[in-house]
Motif scaffolding. Sequence first.
Motif, PDB file in Angstrom:
ATOM      1  N   ILE A 164       0.824  -1.214   0.000  1.00  0.00           N
ATOM      2  CA  ILE A 164       0.000   0.000   0.000  1.00  0.00           C
ATOM      3  C   ILE A 164       0.859   1.266   0.000  1.00  0.00           C
ATOM      4  N   ASN A 165       2.177   1.115  -0.118  1.00  0.00           N
ATOM      5  CA  ASN A 165       3.083   2.259  -0.228  1.00  0.00           C
ATOM      6  C   ASN A 165       3.030   3.151   1.012  1.00  0.00           C
ATOM      7  N   CYS A 166       3.081   2.538   2.185  1.00  0.00           N
ATOM      8  CA  CYS A 166       3.009   3.306   3.433  1.00  0.00           C
ATOM      9  C   CYS A 166       4.356   3.909   3.824  1.00  0.00           C
ATOM     10  N   ASP A 167       5.448   3.475   3.198  1.00  0.00           N
ATOM     11  CA  ASP A 167       6.796   4.009   3.396  1.00  0.00           C
ATOM     12  C   ASP A 167       7.549   3.351   4.546  1.00  0.00           C
ATOM     13  N   ALA A 168       6.927   2.432   5.288  1.00  0.00           N
ATOM     14  CA  ALA A 168       7.585   1.866   6.463  1.00  0.00           C
ATOM     15  C   ALA A 168       8.849   1.103   6.101  1.00  0.00           C
ATOM     16  N   SER A 169       8.832   0.353   5.013  1.00  0.00           N
ATOM     17  CA  SER A 169      10.023  -0.418   4.635  1.00  0.00           C
ATOM     18  C   SER A 169      11.176   0.509   4.268  1.00  0.00           C
ATOM     19  N   ARG A 170      10.878   1.602   3.593  1.00  0.00           N
ATOM     20  CA  ARG A 170      11.933   2.538   3.194  1.00  0.00           C
ATOM     21  C   ARG A 170      12.516   3.266   4.398  1.00  0.00           C
ATOM     22  N   GLN A 171      11.722   3.441   5.448  1.00  0.00           N
ATOM     23  CA  GLN A 171      12.246   4.026   6.672  1.00  0.00           C
ATOM     24  C   GLN A 171      13.220   3.074   7.363  1.00  0.00           C
ATOM     25  N   CYS A 172      12.908   1.780   7.326  1.00  0.00           N
ATOM     26  CA  CYS A 172      13.774   0.790   7.974  1.00  0.00           C
ATOM     27  C   CYS A 172      15.053   0.539   7.191  1.00  0.00           C
ATOM     28  N   ALA A 173      14.955   0.507   5.884  1.00  0.00           N
ATOM     29  CA  ALA A 173      16.110   0.143   5.055  1.00  0.00           C
ATOM     30  C   ALA A 173      16.090   0.952   3.764  1.00  0.00           C
ATOM     31  N   PRO A 174      16.359   2.255   3.845  1.00  0.00           N
ATOM     32  CA  PRO A 174      16.247   3.100   2.647  1.00  0.00           C
ATOM     33  C   PRO A 174      17.249   2.747   1.559  1.00  0.00           C
ATOM     34  N   GLU A 175      18.342   2.067   1.928  1.00  0.00           N
ATOM     35  CA  GLU A 175      19.321   1.670   0.923  1.00  0.00           C
ATOM     36  C   GLU A 175      18.884   0.423   0.151  1.00  0.00           C
ATOM     37  N   CYS A 211       6.045  -4.210   7.922  1.00  0.00           N
ATOM     38  CA  CYS A 211       5.079  -4.052   6.830  1.00  0.00           C
ATOM     39  C   CYS A 211       3.671  -4.423   7.276  1.00  0.00           C
ATOM     40  N   PRO A 212       2.710  -3.522   7.160  1.00  0.00           N
ATOM     41  CA  PRO A 212       1.362  -3.790   7.675  1.00  0.00           C
ATOM     42  C   PRO A 212       0.566  -4.787   6.842  1.00  0.00           C
ATOM     43  N   THR A 213       0.974  -5.010   5.605  1.00  0.00           N
ATOM     44  CA  THR A 213       0.208  -5.878   4.711  1.00  0.00           C
ATOM     45  C   THR A 213       0.943  -7.170   4.373  1.00  0.00           C
ATOM     46  N   ALA A 214       2.032  -7.459   5.074  1.00  0.00           N
ATOM     47  CA  ALA A 214       2.824  -8.668   4.827  1.00  0.00           C
ATOM     48  C   ALA A 214       3.177  -8.791   3.351  1.00  0.00           C
ATOM     49  N   SER A 215       3.601  -7.682   2.763  1.00  0.00           N
ATOM     50  CA  SER A 215       3.899  -7.632   1.331  1.00  0.00           C
ATOM     51  C   SER A 215       5.358  -7.916   1.008  1.00  0.00           C
ATOM     52  N   ILE A 216       6.214  -8.035   2.020  1.00  0.00           N
ATOM     53  CA  ILE A 216       7.638  -8.265   1.813  1.00  0.00           C
ATOM     54  C   ILE A 216       7.946  -9.723   2.129  1.00  0.00           C
ATOM     55  N   LEU A 222      10.871   2.188  18.728  1.00  0.00           N
ATOM     56  CA  LEU A 222       9.961   2.004  17.610  1.00  0.00           C
ATOM     57  C   LEU A 222       9.331   0.629  17.759  1.00  0.00           C
ATOM     58  N   CYS A 223       7.999   0.569  17.784  1.00  0.00           N
ATOM     59  CA  CYS A 223       7.335  -0.700  18.060  1.00  0.00           C
ATOM     60  C   CYS A 223       7.490  -1.707  16.928  1.00  0.00           C
ATOM     61  N   GLY A 224       7.458  -1.239  15.655  1.00  0.00           N
ATOM     62  CA  GLY A 224       7.360  -2.179  14.547  1.00  0.00           C
ATOM     63  C   GLY A 224       5.958  -2.754  14.463  1.00  0.00           C
ATOM     64  N   PHE A 225       5.792  -3.807  13.653  1.00  0.00           N
ATOM     65  CA  PHE A 225       4.497  -4.472  13.524  1.00  0.00           C
ATOM     66  C   PHE A 225       3.378  -3.459  13.231  1.00  0.00           C
ATOM     67  N   ASN A 226       3.603  -2.614  12.234  1.00  0.00           N
ATOM     68  CA  ASN A 226       2.623  -1.588  11.898  1.00  0.00           C
ATOM     69  C   ASN A 226       1.316  -2.220  11.447  1.00  0.00           C
ATOM     70  N   SER A 227       0.233  -1.502  11.656  1.00  0.00           N
ATOM     71  CA  SER A 227      -1.098  -2.060  11.425  1.00  0.00           C
ATOM     72  C   SER A 227      -1.720  -1.535  10.129  1.00  0.00           C
ATOM     73  N   PRO A 228      -2.384  -2.406   9.373  1.00  0.00           N
ATOM     74  CA  PRO A 228      -3.129  -1.915   8.208  1.00  0.00           C
ATOM     75  C   PRO A 228      -4.299  -1.026   8.603  1.00  0.00           C
ATOM     76  N   LYS A 229      -4.766  -1.150   9.852  1.00  0.00           N
ATOM     77  CA  LYS A 229      -5.876  -0.316  10.317  1.00  0.00           C
ATOM     78  C   LYS A 229      -5.489   1.156  10.375  1.00  0.00           C
ATOM     79  N   SER A 230      -4.195   1.418  10.492  1.00  0.00           N
ATOM     80  CA  SER A 230      -3.711   2.798  10.530  1.00  0.00           C
ATOM     81  C   SER A 230      -2.893   3.123   9.288  1.00  0.00           C
ATOM     82  N   TYR A 231      -3.116   2.402   8.206  1.00  0.00           N
ATOM     83  CA  TYR A 231      -2.388   2.589   6.948  1.00  0.00           C
ATOM     84  C   TYR A 231      -0.880   2.520   7.173  1.00  0.00           C
ATOM     85  N   GLY A 232      -0.486   1.611   8.061  1.00  0.00           N
ATOM     86  CA  GLY A 232       0.940   1.392   8.261  1.00  0.00           C
ATOM     87  C   GLY A 232       1.647   2.438   9.081  1.00  0.00           C
TER      88      GLY A 232
END
Length: 300
Positions: A23-34, A65-70, A93-103
């Motif tokens: 869903i392009n929430c940006d969480a993965s890029r925050q964790c590993a932008p490289e 990743c909130p949608t288990a897309s990785i 940082l908690c991690g385990f972002n939720s799809p209910k909050s758009y990641g």
Amino acid sequence: MAQPSHRHPGNAPGPWFVDDTCINCDASRQCAPELFGEQDGQAVVVRQPSTEDEVMAATRAMLICPTASIGVVGARPPTEGLFPLELDGGVYLCGFNSPKSYGANSFFVVRKAGNFLVDSPRFVGPLVKRLESLGGVQDILLTHADDVADADRYAAHFGARVWIHEADSHAAPYATSLLRGQEPATLREGLIALPAPGHTRGSVMFLLEDRYLFTGDSLYWSRELRRLSAFRRQCWYSWEEQAESLARLVDSVRFEWVLAGHGGRHHAPYEELRASLTSLVEYMRSGESLSGGVSRDIAW
């Protein structure tokens, strides 16, 4: 679970991939932008991890990743102990972002006066057990209606108080403590609620020890622009009021960390952050049209 058969074609060749449920929430890029980038409105792997640290960063991205897309083809790397991730001095940082909050990101803080969550991650066993081992959760501070996620389950499990502004209280009818008006409210020594209408009518930021500013979706650090920014396209209540809410911070609040729900987090000297915030407020007040930006950034 991410499906290799739905692998986005923009992924770099190799075992790690993002499938088309992102869903392009940006969480993965925050964790590993490289390692993760963006293509066609979703995250993709731009480079395969090649070191132990990079594999760990990719695994954190997979967990957050909130949608288990990785996913990864082959042996799944170990995940124990990767979240919550300590950022600084008992702030996690908690991690385990939720799809209910758009990641959206959520944070956990350990303090002698009582531990607290800022917004809510997914309610998952490994994280719950880790929070228990760190002393549990006494308070849950909700920045606004969008990022409530599983706060009700955490509150019930830990017997925690729940704080939210009355203007957004429809999103958390179980809240035990309502914030009102636009004046700062001291929740305990060193912890202040800063009402910040704009993104939503009841948006609130929380300032801890004049150092950590938890901003919800009112303010974030743009990695692309290397400055503080705000979400114009995702401003649900009033862009003008959001500008004034941020303007009130310029001369009244000191902070060294920006910890956002959506968007980048950043640590810098207060003087640098104040200068960046001042420039952002001036831009927001100018009424200039946006151009060349993407949904997570203001281009200016």
